[in-house]
Design a protein around this motif. Structure first.
Motif, PDB file in Angstrom:
ATOM      1  N   ASP A 718      39.998   6.413   5.976  1.00 57.24           N
ATOM      2  CA  ASP A 718      41.284   7.015   6.321  1.00 57.24           C
ATOM      3  C   ASP A 718      41.313   8.469   5.863  1.00 57.24           C
ATOM      4  OD1 ASP A 718      43.836   7.053   7.340  1.00 57.24           O
ATOM      5  OD2 ASP A 718      44.763   6.497   5.441  1.00 57.24           O
ATOM      6  N   ARG A 719      41.875   9.312   6.706  1.00 58.63           N
ATOM      7  CA  ARG A 719      42.006  10.723   6.364  1.00 58.63           C
ATOM      8  C   ARG A 719      43.152  11.302   7.172  1.00 58.63           C
ATOM      9  NH1 ARG A 719      36.878  13.737   9.195  1.00 58.63           N
ATOM     10  NH2 ARG A 719      37.839  15.494   8.120  1.00 58.63           N
ATOM     11  N   PRO A 720      43.773  12.371   6.700  1.00 55.23           N
ATOM     12  CA  PRO A 720      44.891  12.955   7.440  1.00 55.23           C
ATOM     13  C   PRO A 720      44.455  13.411   8.834  1.00 55.23           C
ATOM     14  CG  PRO A 720      44.773  13.855   5.211  1.00 55.23           C
ATOM     15  CD  PRO A 720      43.523  13.063   5.414  1.00 55.23           C
ATOM     16  N   GLY A 721      45.304  13.137   9.832  1.00 59.62           N
ATOM     17  CA  GLY A 721      45.057  13.633  11.175  1.00 59.62           C
ATOM     18  C   GLY A 721      43.996  12.890  11.949  1.00 59.62           C
ATOM     19  N   LEU A 722      43.708  11.644  11.588  1.00 59.92           N
ATOM     20  CA  LEU A 722      42.669  10.902  12.304  1.00 59.92           C
ATOM     21  C   LEU A 722      43.034  10.730  13.776  1.00 59.92           C
ATOM     22  CD1 LEU A 722      40.563   8.032  10.957  1.00 59.92           C
ATOM     23  CD2 LEU A 722      41.611   7.725  13.172  1.00 59.92           C
ATOM     24  N   LEU A 723      44.300  10.422  14.051  1.00 56.95           N
ATOM     25  CA  LEU A 723      44.736  10.265  15.443  1.00 56.95           C
ATOM     26  C   LEU A 723      44.540  11.575  16.215  1.00 56.95           C
ATOM     27  CD1 LEU A 723      46.058   8.801  17.761  1.00 56.95           C
ATOM     28  CD2 LEU A 723      48.275   9.099  16.672  1.00 56.95           C
ATOM     29  N   TRP A 724      44.800  12.692  15.569  1.00 60.15           N
ATOM     30  CA  TRP A 724      44.579  14.006  16.193  1.00 60.15           C
ATOM     31  C   TRP A 724      43.108  14.165  16.586  1.00 60.15           C
ATOM     32  CZ3 TRP A 724      46.538  18.893  17.462  1.00 60.15           C
ATOM     33  CH2 TRP A 724      45.620  19.940  17.458  1.00 60.15           C
ATOM     34  N   ARG A 725      42.196  13.855  15.660  1.00 62.76           N
ATOM     35  CA  ARG A 725      40.773  14.077  15.923  1.00 62.76           C
ATOM     36  C   ARG A 725      40.264  13.171  17.036  1.00 62.76           C
ATOM     37  NH1 ARG A 725      41.686  15.105  10.661  1.00 62.76           N
ATOM     38  NH2 ARG A 725      40.764  17.012   9.862  1.00 62.76           N
ATOM     39  N   VAL A 726      40.655  11.907  17.012  1.00 58.63           N
ATOM     40  CA  VAL A 726      40.212  10.994  18.062  1.00 58.63           C
ATOM     41  C   VAL A 726      40.785  11.422  19.411  1.00 58.63           C
ATOM     42  CG1 VAL A 726      40.290   8.610  18.874  1.00 58.63           C
ATOM     43  CG2 VAL A 726      39.909   9.086  16.449  1.00 58.63           C
ATOM     44  N   GLY A 727      42.077  11.757  19.424  1.00 59.84           N
ATOM     45  CA  GLY A 727      42.701  12.179  20.673  1.00 59.84           C
ATOM     46  C   GLY A 727      42.068  13.430  21.236  1.00 59.84           C
ATOM     47  N   GLN A 728      41.700  14.357  20.362  1.00 56.32           N
ATOM     48  CA  GLN A 728      41.057  15.592  20.803  1.00 56.32           C
ATOM     49  C   GLN A 728      39.708  15.285  21.474  1.00 56.32           C
ATOM     50  OE1 GLN A 728      40.006  18.334  17.620  1.00 56.32           O
ATOM     51  NE2 GLN A 728      40.919  20.025  18.778  1.00 56.32           N
ATOM     52  N   ALA A 729      38.952  14.348  20.880  1.00 56.50           N
ATOM     53  CA  ALA A 729      37.662  13.975  21.459  1.00 56.50           C
ATOM     54  C   ALA A 729      37.843  13.298  22.814  1.00 56.50           C
ATOM     55  CB  ALA A 729      36.908  13.059  20.496  1.00 56.50           C
ATOM     56  N   ILE A 730      38.841  12.441  22.938  1.00 61.38           N
ATOM     57  CA  ILE A 730      39.103  11.751  24.198  1.00 61.38           C
ATOM     58  C   ILE A 730      39.577  12.747  25.254  1.00 61.38           C
ATOM     59  CG2 ILE A 730      40.645  10.078  25.302  1.00 61.38           C
ATOM     60  CD1 ILE A 730      40.514   8.468  22.664  1.00 61.38           C
ATOM     61  N   GLY A 731      40.433  13.677  24.841  1.00 60.05           N
ATOM     62  CA  GLY A 731      40.960  14.661  25.773  1.00 60.05           C
ATOM     63  C   GLY A 731      39.890  15.564  26.354  1.00 60.05           C
ATOM     64  N   ALA A 732      38.765  15.719  25.659  1.00 57.77           N
ATOM     65  CA  ALA A 732      37.692  16.569  26.169  1.00 57.77           C
ATOM     66  C   ALA A 732      37.115  16.027  27.466  1.00 57.77           C
ATOM     67  CB  ALA A 732      36.594  16.691  25.103  1.00 57.77           C
ATOM     68  N   PHE A 733      37.346  14.764  27.779  1.00 56.76           N
ATOM     69  CA  PHE A 733      36.841  14.149  29.005  1.00 56.76           C
ATOM     70  C   PHE A 733      37.938  14.027  30.064  1.00 56.76           C
ATOM     71  CE2 PHE A 733      33.890  12.911  25.740  1.00 56.76           C
ATOM     72  CZ  PHE A 733      32.645  12.943  26.374  1.00 56.76           C
ATOM     73  N   GLY A 734      39.066  14.673  29.838  1.00 57.49           N
ATOM     74  CA  GLY A 734      40.151  14.593  30.799  1.00 57.49           C
ATOM     75  C   GLY A 734      40.910  13.285  30.731  1.00 57.49           C
ATOM     76  N   LEU A 735      40.715  12.516  29.665  1.00 58.41           N
ATOM     77  CA  LEU A 735      41.420  11.239  29.495  1.00 58.41           C
ATOM     78  C   LEU A 735      42.601  11.439  28.546  1.00 58.41           C
ATOM     79  CD1 LEU A 735      38.302   8.920  29.065  1.00 58.41           C
ATOM     80  CD2 LEU A 735      39.558   9.432  31.170  1.00 58.41           C
ATOM     81  N   GLN A 736      43.508  10.478  28.564  1.00 55.96           N
ATOM     82  CA  GLN A 736      44.699  10.579  27.741  1.00 55.96           C
ATOM     83  C   GLN A 736      44.897   9.300  26.934  1.00 55.96           C
ATOM     84  OE1 GLN A 736      47.897  12.825  28.679  1.00 55.96           O
ATOM     85  NE2 GLN A 736      47.337  13.383  30.767  1.00 55.96           N
ATOM     86  N   VAL A 737      45.454   9.463  25.738  1.00 54.59           N
ATOM     87  CA  VAL A 737      45.844   8.316  24.920  1.00 54.59           C
ATOM     88  C   VAL A 737      47.260   7.927  25.321  1.00 54.59           C
ATOM     89  CG1 VAL A 737      46.266   7.479  22.583  1.00 54.59           C
ATOM     90  CG2 VAL A 737      44.370   9.062  23.017  1.00 54.59           C
ATOM     91  N   ARG A 738      47.378   6.734  25.920  1.00 55.16           N
ATOM     92  CA  ARG A 738      48.701   6.265  26.352  1.00 55.16           C
ATOM     93  C   ARG A 738      49.461   5.623  25.195  1.00 55.16           C
ATOM     94  NH1 ARG A 738      50.953   1.604  28.072  1.00 55.16           N
ATOM     95  NH2 ARG A 738      49.020   0.416  27.948  1.00 55.16           N
ATOM     96  N   ALA A 739      48.713   4.934  24.299  1.00 54.64           N
ATOM     97  CA  ALA A 739      49.335   4.296  23.141  1.00 54.64           C
ATOM     98  C   ALA A 739      48.280   4.160  22.054  1.00 54.64           C
ATOM     99  CB  ALA A 739      49.907   2.922  23.510  1.00 54.64           C
ATOM    100  N   ALA A 740      48.741   4.051  20.836  1.00 51.74           N
ATOM    101  CA  ALA A 740      47.823   3.881  19.706  1.00 51.74           C
ATOM    102  C   ALA A 740      48.445   2.934  18.701  1.00 51.74           C
ATOM    103  CB  ALA A 740      47.527   5.225  19.053  1.00 51.74           C
ATOM    104  N   ARG A 741      47.583   2.115  18.103  1.00 51.93           N
ATOM    105  CA  ARG A 741      47.991   1.228  17.011  1.00 51.93           C
ATOM    106  C   ARG A 741      47.133   1.579  15.811  1.00 51.93           C
ATOM    107  NH1 ARG A 741      52.640  -1.912  17.667  1.00 51.93           N
ATOM    108  NH2 ARG A 741      52.976  -2.000  19.899  1.00 51.93           N
ATOM    109  N   VAL A 742      47.765   1.824  14.707  1.00 49.43           N
ATOM    110  CA  VAL A 742      47.066   2.310  13.530  1.00 49.43           C
ATOM    111  C   VAL A 742      47.345   1.364  12.377  1.00 49.43           C
ATOM    112  CG1 VAL A 742      46.766   4.268  11.974  1.00 49.43           C
ATOM    113  CG2 VAL A 742      47.350   4.668  14.370  1.00 49.43           C
ATOM    114  N   ASP A 743      46.292   0.959  11.690  1.00 46.68           N
ATOM    115  CA  ASP A 743      46.463   0.121  10.507  1.00 46.68           C
ATOM    116  C   ASP A 743      45.534   0.652   9.432  1.00 46.68           C
ATOM    117  OD1 ASP A 743      47.564  -1.880   9.009  1.00 46.68           O
ATOM    118  OD2 ASP A 743      46.346  -3.492   9.837  1.00 46.68           O
ATOM    119  N   THR A 744      45.977   0.643   8.193  1.00 43.98           N
ATOM    120  CA  THR A 744      45.174   1.126   7.083  1.00 43.98           C
ATOM    121  C   THR A 744      44.965  -0.014   6.108  1.00 43.98           C
ATOM    122  OG1 THR A 744      46.112   3.333   7.334  1.00 43.98           O
ATOM    123  CG2 THR A 744      44.955   2.871   5.290  1.00 43.98           C
TER     124      THR A 744
END
Length: 781
Positions: A718-744
């Protein structure tokens, strides 16, 4: 290590005392010999310092206290010495200098004092810790009569003041236990100060010196020897005096002791600590009785006996066997244990020993009376834990449930878990007792909770191996075939509801279908199994640790259970929740707007690619940990504004100011906020403990988890901004995150992302998802 056997062939759990069949015996014998040799060498050296010419000065004695006084000094231990004099010499200061300076020059850490007997006695009466040290005083050199006088005086005062000193000692111990935790259940325990550690055995000796209780027995002495050997090996390996058995030292210490690996080391120390704690519980029970207000008029009275169950009576605050108890009754042991638990009393040690040596135990398949007694014991709730420990320490549990031996004292190398596997199971069963009125079959809930992790330690998925074991155990317990199926399914799917509720989109029909498919493992009893799993999820999480269950997870599991129950009843699935009126009003806001209501953060902003993960980055900057995220289609007439729903909780402190959140969101939309740079600076400032094992991240594309999106599961530290980093990587392919579930889970993030293409559909090209997976892995590294 091969267990010893006690009376009647019963396996007697041992704290790994060295014996001929113990592979650690040679190494441990060498450590004991090293301590004895070092003690003798130190004594000879110190005697030479006190009397260089071989003639000790009159009226002076050198006394060792603490670990050296007990001849238990480990390589990193301190020397604790008292120079006792009769008060008639005028050269005592010079004698002391002749002792202390060479010791300091030689390097050992030294705690020293110079006292007359009267002065030492006064210090002991005023300072509890000083008194505990002097109780173990041992003459090293000098006037034997003076040393004996000191010891006799300290002991006499200790016994005379026993009521006050033991009351103070009880407070001191409980404060230490609260601060240090339980040695048996810690991944990095303090071998000396934690509950069940070396200090507690010293306390037992002190209580015995007051004549209120007996001295530690053979099993406690063996447990103490094991812990002392571990401490010795730790000091020798590290060259330091620290007593905390940290992760990076455990393998080396295990090898030095001949135990092979770190898990065997932790199991051995856990067993030793539990022996000490168990004996200590009974010792403090005796102390409490001693400290209780005395009856008017004093004197002794015949002990009252009060029936508390069939075959069980209370006597002096403990449960003992009734005179009419039938030791040939195979349900007697569990029935007496259940009576003790429901009465909130401990079993008398002599009664447990008698039951272990002479009582019959049920044979497979168990009779209904024995099975009912087991359920009654578990149904007592938290009061059952201590009674279960009584049976366990006597070797009765592994005779009743042979599979228990595989999980007994097994460590869980995850800071998320606060107990060993076996204790976690007992805690879960005790917690499940609070939910027995929520299910149709309380007995299946309690037994299922007791067995849900029974597969841990075996190769493979513990849920699968546990289910296989449970089928055999349930049959031995005498459950009918239908009940065996339900128990087996409950163990196989005990993680189904919490995992699905926190890692899947509840609005996706495929999510509910996954649950219904699993419930089919108990044909005809699907609803019964669903209720069992819902109750078991709560008991399991609460027995795991304080961070394993919270209002958000409880709400998600309850909602998933409600939807699955509706589907089982044949009704339509609840439709996705419509945007609330306040959300619609927020969507009409010009530009961007934020509303914070508890853990719910709602953001309205102009729709754009990557809006969800970009907004999550802003939340991370404001120290909000995202637990779930969803983007709602822009309501008609909202002018292209999307509504984002986040469940987010502060990493610490109070929630952020909504106005500050909104301001940063506006900067982001205007491309005037460097989220990535600020997150990297935050991550760089986080201290990572040296040597702490960190598993590499894992990214998985989950097949068939959804018909409306591709599902990507991410497991990473776990680290701050994990959703940001994953979303940024996905967005590089023109894809979008429609929903996310996060558990720590402790320090581990388990996040699931629902990904769609620009048209809102799952990506058609499997190769794209493979590339996305590699891109996400790179971002996480």
């Amino acid at each position: 290590m091969v267990p010893a056997h006690g009376p009647a062939g019963r396996p007697a759990p041992s704290p790994a005392g060295p014996d001929a069949g113990d592979p650690a015996a040679p190494a441990r014998a060498a450590l004991a010999a090293a301590r004895a040799g070092r003690s003798a060498e130190l004594d000879a050296w110190l005697a030479g310092l006190l009397a260089p010419d071989g003639t000790p000065p009159a009226g002076v004695a050198l006394v060792a206290v603490g670990s050296h006084g007990r001849r238990e000094l480990t390589p990193g231990g301190d020397l604790d010495l008292v120079l006792v004099h009769d008060g008639r010499r005028d050269d005592v200061a010079a004698l002391a200098d002749r002792l202390w300076y060479p010791i300091w020059d030689a390097g050992p850490r030294l705690d020293h004092s110079v006292r007359t007997v009267a002065e030492a006695r006064a210090v002991a009466r005023a300072d509890l810790k000083a008194a505990l040290g002097l109780l173990s005083a041992r003459r090293v050199a000098g006037d034997r009569a003076l040393a004996d006088e000191l010891r006799a005086a300290v002991l006499a005062d200790w016994r005379a003041d026993a009521r006050a000193r033991l009351a103070d000692l009880a407070v001191l111990c409980r404060e230490r236990w609260t601060a240090q935790g339980d040695l048996a259940f810690l991944l990095e325990p303090d071998l000396k100060e934690a509950h069940g550690g070396l200090r507690d055995v010293d306390v037992m000796r002190a209580v015995a010196a007051s004549w209120v209780a007996s001295a530690p027995g053979e099993r406690v002495r063996a447990a103490h020897g094991l812990l002392l050997d571990v401490r010795h090996a730790l000091h020798a390996q590290t060259g330091r005096s620290a007593d905390r058995l940290v992760l990076q030292e455990q393998q080396a210490v295990a090898e030095a002791l001949g135990l092979g690996d770190a898990d065997r080391l932790l199991r051995a120390t856990a067993e030793a600590a539990r022996v000490v704690v168990h004996a200590g519980d009974h010792l403090w029970h005796r102390v409490d009785r001693f400290l209780a207000p005395r009856r008017p008029g004093g004197g002794q009275r015949a002990a009252d006996r009060r029936p508390v169950g069939d075959g069980a009576v209370e006597q002096d605050g403990e449960v003992v066997l009734a005179r009419s108890a039938d030791l040939g009754d195979p349900s007697l042991v569990l029935r007496v244990a259940a009576a003790a638990a429901h009465a909130g009393l401990p079993l008398a040690p002599a009664t447990v020993d008698r039951l272990a040596a002479h009582a019959a135990l049920p044979e497979a398949p168990w009779p209904a009376a024995a099975r009912d007694a087991l359920v009654a014991l578990l149904g007592a709730g938290p009061a059952a834990i201590g009674v279960w420990e009584d049976l366990d320490q006597a070797g009765i549990i592994v005779r009743l449930l042979p599979d228990w031996a595989d999980v007994r004292n097994r460590p869980q190398r995850n800071p998320f878990h606060r107990f060993t596997v076996d204790r976690h199971l007992v805690e879960a069963a005790a917690g499940a007792a609070a939910h027995t009125r929520d299910v149709a079959r309380p007995d299946l809930l309690l037994v299922g909770a007791l067995l849900h992790d029974i597969g841990k330690g075996a190769p493979g998925d513990h849920s699968v191996t546990g289910a296989a074991r449970t089928r055999g155990i349930a049959a031995r317990l005498g459950f009918d075939p239908g009940d065996v199926d339900v128990l087996t399914a409950a163990v196989r799917h005990h993680l189904l509801l919490p995992d699905t509720a926190t890692r899947r989109d509840l609005d996706d029909p495929a999510t509910i279908e996954t649950v219904l498919t699993a419930l089919g493992d108990a044909p005809g009893r699907e609803r019964e199994l669903l209720d069992l799993l819902a109750a078991l999820a709560v008991a399991d999480a609460r027995a795991t640790g304080p961070s394993a269950w919270g209002s958000w997870k409880a709400g998600q599991v309850a909602e998933l259970t409600r939807r699955a129950a509706a589907a089982l009843a044949g009704g339509p699935l609840p439709p996705p929740p419509a945007p609330a009126p306040d959300h619609l009003a927020l969507a009409r806001h010009d530009g961007a707007a934020v509303r914070v209501a508890g853990s719910r953060v709602t953001i309205a902003a102009p729709d754009r690619p990557g809006l969800l993960w970009r907004a999550a980055g802003v939340l991370a900057l404001h120290r909000l940990a995202v637990r779930s995220a969803r983007i709602t289609a822009a309501p008609r007439g909202s002018g292209g504004t999307a509504v984002l729903d986040f469940t987010a909780v502060p990493e610490f402190g109070s929630p952020p100011d909504p106005a500050a959140l909104e301001a940063d969101l506006r900067r982001l939309l205007a491309d005037r906020l460097d989220v990535a740079g600020r997150l990297e600076r935050r991550a760089a400032a986080v201290r990572v403990r040296p040597g702490a094992p960190v598993a590499p991240p894992r990214v998985t594309v989950v097949e068939d988890a959804s018909a409306v999106a591709a599902v990507i599961e991410v497991r990473a530290p776990d680290r701050p901004g994990l959703l940001w980093r994953v979303g940024q990587a996905i967005g590089a392919f023109g894809l979008q995150v429609r929903a996310a579930r996060v558990d720590t889970l402790g320090a581990e993030a388990v996040d699931v992302f629902y990904v769609v293409d620009a048209d809102g559909r799952p990506p058609a090209d499997p190769g794209v998802l493979s590339d996305v997976r590699q891109k996400v892995l790179a971002a996480l590294r």
